[in-house]
Design an enzyme around this catalytic site. Structure first.
Site, PDB file in Angstrom:
ATOM      1  N   LYS A 102       0.964  -1.099   0.044  1.00 16.13           N
ATOM      2  CA  LYS A 102       0.080  -0.125   0.030  1.00 16.13           C
ATOM      3  C   LYS A 102       0.638   1.317   0.071  1.00 16.13           C
ATOM      4  O   LYS A 102       0.581   2.224  -0.398  1.00 16.13           O
ATOM      5  CB  LYS A 102      -0.999  -0.057   0.900  1.00 16.13           C
ATOM      6  N   LYS A 202      -3.760   3.304   2.794  1.00 19.71           N
ATOM      7  CA  LYS A 202      -5.017   2.986   1.953  1.00 19.71           C
ATOM      8  C   LYS A 202      -6.068   3.691   1.852  1.00 19.71           C
ATOM      9  O   LYS A 202      -6.768   3.739   0.686  1.00 19.71           O
ATOM     10  CB  LYS A 202      -5.501   1.784   3.142  1.00 19.71           C
ATOM     11  N   GLY A 299      -3.445 -10.253   8.054  1.00 16.24           N
ATOM     12  CA  GLY A 299      -3.226 -11.699   8.483  1.00 16.24           C
ATOM     13  C   GLY A 299      -2.815 -12.445   7.313  1.00 16.24           C
ATOM     14  O   GLY A 299      -2.939 -11.816   6.242  1.00 16.24           O
TER      15      GLY A 299
HETATM   16  N1  HSE Z   1      -0.682  -3.776   9.590  1.00 15.49           N
HETATM   17  C1  HSE Z   1      -1.924  -3.995   8.554  1.00 15.49           C
HETATM   18  C2  HSE Z   1      -3.079  -4.143   9.389  1.00 15.49           C
HETATM   19  C3  HSE Z   1      -1.964  -4.990   7.920  1.00 15.49           C
HETATM   20  O1  HSE Z   1      -2.972  -4.297  10.704  1.00 15.49           O
HETATM   21  O2  HSE Z   1      -4.151  -3.716   9.208  1.00 15.49           O
HETATM   22  C4  HSE Z   1      -2.792  -5.109   6.728  1.00 15.49           C
HETATM   23  O3  HSE Z   1      -2.424  -3.992   5.763  1.00 15.49           O
END
Ligand code: HSE
Length: 424
Positions: A102, A202, A299
């Site tokens: 991302k 994101k 995950g």
């Molecule tokens: N570290 C990110 C989260 C992983 O906890 O959402 C998924 O992008």
């Protein structure tokens, strides 16, 4: 049977998930892809015991791009430098590219979109946002007949997990974070999670698709969960709200809001019911009205699920422009300063006990500048922690009010934003 020959860069939590799905679900994937998805090479810092010995191993990820026996490269190493070198080399050599990165897409998305078109190849990144939740496809294809008016999204599994644990189990922030790390949700540097940076990456990607503008990560207002206290959570609860780390997008006509902050959301609001490491995107679209996707946002297998879905699309020739439109149509994003936000606020003030007894407390503190809808209190020996839920205000006015509070009366003050979606 046609073959799609795959090179996998990275064998961490997500890379292992990709390996597992390609192995255990090979038959299902073959039928859905009309091709056999064959993992022919991997790269990682070191060889792993679980690897099938027939699979070629490279120490240097960029070597995958020079292997003529590879059609598509999956990048799950993270970071920007090697990932970008690999992407450029892969596209130059006519390979397709799938990534969950991302940061790379959010920070360099426009340049990558141009590169994708120039190379006539494709870059796919469904797993980069909300992992297993197919929100890229939903925005880019499913809602293609709509203008996206607004969306509110929980996009970081680690933060949602921490906030849920703090509320339900009265756990300390640090203990909850450690659990999230142990479950493989957190980034290798968890400050990206807790400071809201991962959510902002994101958001920048989703907002670009939603608005047809270039990803504008550097312009975003970003706050994380690291300053949310157990007292904030308890006071919000008394007022009938939960605290969630939200990515917010509001189409305001000429300009837009794109910002990340911990916000109060009403207990009755659907998005407040999304707990633990789940992600959710609640969207208001011009023709489709409200829509909400909920799913696993982090995950090993959930992230790999999004990645392998991209492979199936590639095998079937289902490709699209990265942000849904040709890069030449992507406009500059005009993002409002957060001080222009208009909405409700949660004000938390520490005052002494005598003052708290006053029946006209809100008037003593704020004069007639704010209307208070509700209040909640926590007794702290000689002091009282008060929380006020305001009517709709411009953020700059709230900042001015807080700045001008009488310091003889108020020992500390902070605010959180309130988002009421009134969706379903
Ligand atoms: N570290 C990110 C989260 C992983 O906890 O959402 C998924 O992008």
């Amino acid at each position: 049977m046609k073959k799609l020959r795959i090179g996998l860069a990275g064998l961490g939590v997500v890379g292992k998930g990709v390996y597992d799905i390609l192995t255990k679900d090979a038959k299902l994937l073959e039928v859905r892809s009309n091709a056999s998805l064959e993992l022919v090479a991997v790269s990682a810092r070191s060889k792993k015991d679980f690897l099938n010995p027939k699979i070629k191993f490279y120490e240097n990820a960029v070597d995958l791009a020079n292997d003529p026996e590879i059609d598509v490269i999956i990048e799950v190493i993270g970071g920007n430098k090697t990932a970008k070198d690999l992407l450029q080399a892969a596209l130059k050599n006519g390979k397709k590219f799938v990534t969950a990165n991302k940061a790379l897409i959010a920070e360099e998305g426009f340049e990558l979109a141009q590169l994708e078109e120039k190379s006539q190849s494709c870059i796919r990144f469904e797993a980069a946002v909300a992992a297993a939740t197919p929100i890229i496809k939903t925005f880019r294809e499913g809602l293609a007949a709509n203008e996206i008016k607004e969306f509110y999204a929980i996009l970081n599994g680690t933060c949602n997990f921490i906030l849920t644990k703090m509320k339900n189990e009265n756990l300390d922030f640090a203990v909850a974070l450690k659990e999230a790390q142990d479950l493989g949700y957190a980034e290798s540097d968890p400050t990206f999670d807790i400071k809201g940076i991962d959510t902002a990456h994101k958001l920048a990607i989703l907002a670009a698709i939603a608005s047809g503008t270039k990803p504008a990560f550097k312009q975003l207002h970003i706050e994380g969960v690291d300053e949310v206290t157990i007292e904030d959570i308890k006071l919000a609860d008394e007022l009938g709200y939960k605290i969630k780390l939200l990515a917010t997008y509001k189409n305001l006509g000429e300009s837009m809001q794109q910002a990340v902050y911990p916000a109060l959301v009403k207990n009755s609001d659907k998005i407040s019911q999304v707990d633990s490491a789940f992600n959710a995107i609640l969207t208001k679209a011009s023709n489709a009205n409200w829509n909400m996707l909920i799913g696993s946002g982090a995950g090993s297998l959930p992230t790999a699920s999004g990645i392998v879905a991209d492979l199936v699309d590639i095998a079937n020739g289902r490709t699209n422009y990265m942000f849904g439109v040709k890069s030449e149509h992507l406009r500059e994003a005009k993002i409002n300063n957060i001080s222009q936000r208009f909405g409700k606020y949660f004000l938390k003030l520490l005052i002494n006990k005598d003052l708290a007894q006053k029946t006209n407390l809100a008037e003593v503190l704020f004069g007639s500048k704010l209307q208070i809808e509700k209040a909640a209190f926590i007794d702290k020996n000689s002091e009282i922690l008060c929380a006020f839920l305001t009517d709709e205000q411009k953020e700059q006015d709230v900042l001015d009010i807080l700045k001008n509070l009488d310091s003889n009366l108020v020992k500390s003050a902070k605010f959180l934003r309130v988002e009421e979606t009134n969706s379903f």
